[in-house]
Enzyme design. Structure first.
Site, PDB file in Angstrom:
ATOM      1  CB  SER A  94      24.913  14.461 -30.035  1.00 45.88           C
ATOM      2  OG  SER A  94      24.333  13.348 -29.931  1.00 45.88           O
ATOM      3  CG  ASP A 237      23.241  11.190 -26.551  1.00 51.48           C
ATOM      4  OD1 ASP A 237      22.219  11.248 -25.928  1.00 51.48           O
ATOM      5  OD2 ASP A 237      23.220  11.512 -27.833  1.00 51.48           O
ATOM      6  CG  ASP A 239      22.098  15.555 -27.476  1.00 50.40           C
ATOM      7  OD1 ASP A 239      22.431  14.517 -27.554  1.00 50.40           O
ATOM      8  OD2 ASP A 239      21.450  15.952 -28.447  1.00 50.40           O
ATOM      9  CG  ASP A 241      19.664  12.685 -28.987  1.00 47.50           C
ATOM     10  OD1 ASP A 241      20.650  12.046 -28.468  1.00 47.50           O
ATOM     11  OD2 ASP A 241      19.639  13.315 -29.907  1.00 47.50           O
TER      12      ASP A 241
HETATM   13 MG    MG Z   1      22.504  13.026 -29.133  1.00 44.24          MG
END
Ligand code: MG
Length: 449
Positions: A94, A237, A239, A241
């Site tokens: 992340s 961020d 990844d 999400d």
């Molecule tokens: Mg994330």
């Protein structure tokens, strides 16, 4: 007590703790329970490819077929699993620094695996007995090359694309060299926006900025929004999400504000509905729900817990204060692409700049602080704070949330780091600071005893 998993998956320093051997055995333990077709994908980290191959080996060895999705956002994997596959493995850390990586496991709904399943996986992992099938039963590895396009088209289908195209917004996109490089710029161009990209070349060293979209990390984006007269800045961020916005004046929009904004329009559009969030989210969420026929459920902190509650209670919308918004009819997890499209839709349909839309929301000020605390002392410190604050109105859904007339503060031990977090909200910044400092002082008091 779970030994491997944090609040959502495993996160470690890559190739020292999170080695290929570890990843392969974990995947084989998970695969032993799934025994079906499992999708594997991950973020742009330097170690993702290495861990992915280990994961694929483990899955095949335990009797699964594999779909290699390559580099892509976490929610895109969740979308794919929910629609097509029996399970999924997401390789990502992340927003953490580049040396980390992690493994998130999801069930056939694309939602993080439940606790009971994680305990089963740990049993197989630590007792060294994942299933190992016979040489002549090993499954296949395939790909799904059209997935990213399909995902983007599905995001577009969930907003008023014509309304967005008509206003021709100028958007600066900062993907931080993370997984959003494969989605957000393409999505916004398809929606007729004028897109200027920053840090949109995938790179696991994150050369442009730290992958966490905090205000200090987005200084350059803020400058570019101001210098180019853009309507909006968007950052993600690592990844992809979470979505964080910069308004047309260059102001950093905190995640709880964008959450409240989307909540307001989701409730208006749907004539009310159930909103799920955590106890650490702004009181603005409740104010808006009261005004627009919504109902709020507050859970423990953690996107996975919010996502599960949304599924179980058939909720309309949910999210957290960090810019992670969940649209449960699309993905059971935070989704940066649909969050971005939704915010742009709101700007397009209201004809108001983002700064105005934010001004119209209920005003609260928040302050976040943290203090180091060794993991082994957390429980004792928490217990003593709970005893000391018993005289106040408290909510113990997660840590202790102390509610006073002037505002509230949550004191809670982090599930992933050796720290306590104090998060306060009040009608003035001064009060919010004071309450957060009070929270920190309580941790200090019992830490030193
Ligand atoms: Mg994330």
């Amino acid at each position: 007590m779970k030994k491997l998993f944090g609040t959502f998956g495993v996160r470690r320093v890559a190739n020292t703790e999170l080695t290929p051997e570890f990843a392969s055995k974990l995947a084989a333990s998970y695969g032993s329970l799934i025994k079906g077709k499992v999708a594997v994908g991950g973020d742009t980290r330097t170690t993702t490819e290495m861990i992915k191959h280990a994961v694929i080996s483990g899955l095949l060895s335990s009797g699964c077929d594999v779909v290699d999705l390559g580099f892509l956002p976490t929610p895109t994997v969740q979308y794919a699993v929910r629609n097509y596959y029996d399970g999924g493995v997401i390789i990502t850390a992340s927003h953490n620094p580049p040396k980390y990586n992690g493994i998130k496991l999801v069930d056939s709904d694309g939602i993080g695996t439940p606790d009971e399943m994680e305990i089963e996986i740990e049993k197989l992992f630590f007792n060294d007995n994942p299933d190992r099938i016979s040489w002549n039963e090993i499954g296949d590895v395939e790909t799904n090359s059209g997935l990213l396009e399909e995902y983007i088209d599905n995001v577009i289908a969930r907003v008023d694309a014509e309304a967005i195209k008509n206003v021709n917004l100028k958007v600066i996109v900062d993907c931080g060299s993370g997984a959003a490089c494969f989605t957000t710029p393409f999505l916004l161009r398809k929606l007729g926006c004028e897109v200027i990209t920053m840090n949109c070349q995938p790179d696991g060293f994150f050369p442009g900025r730290n992958p966490e979209p905090t205000e200090p990390n987005l200084k350059e984006l803020i400058e570019v929004v101001k210098a180019t007269g853009a309507d909006l800045g968007v950052a993600h961020d690592g990844d992809a999400d979470r979505t964080i916005c910069i308004d047309e004046e260059g102001n950093f929009v905190f995640g709880d504000k964008s959450f409240a904004l989307v909540e307001k329009y989701m409730l208006k559009e749907n004539n009310g509905g159930l909103i799920v969030t955590t106890v650490a989210t702004s009181s603005a969420i409740y104010d808006i729900a009261n005004e627009y026929n919504g109902e709020v459920i507050a859970t423990k902190v953690g996107d996975l817990i919010v996502a599960r509650e949304l599924k179980d209670k058939n909720g309309l919308f949910g999210g957290e204060e960090n810019g992670g918004l969940i649209f449960p009819d699309f993905v059971y997890g935070r989704d940066a692409a649909l969050s971005t499209a939704k915010i742009i839709e709101i700007i397009a349909k209201t004809g108001k700049p983002l700064s105005r839309l934010i001004e119209e929301l209920p005003v609260y000020y928040s302050e976040k602080m943290k203090i180091e605390c060794p993991d082994e002392l957390k429980q004792e410190v928490m217990q003593k704070i709970a005893e000391e604050t018993r005289e106040f109105e408290v909510d113990t859904t997660d840590g202790v949330k102390i509610i006073k007339d002037e505002g509230w503060v949550i004191i809670r031990p982090s599930g992933t780091e050796p720290i306590f977090r104090c998060f306060a909200e009040a009608k003035t910044l001064k009060e919010a600071k004071k309450m957060a400092e009070w929270g920190i002082s309580l941790v200090k008091k019992y830490l030193n005893q």
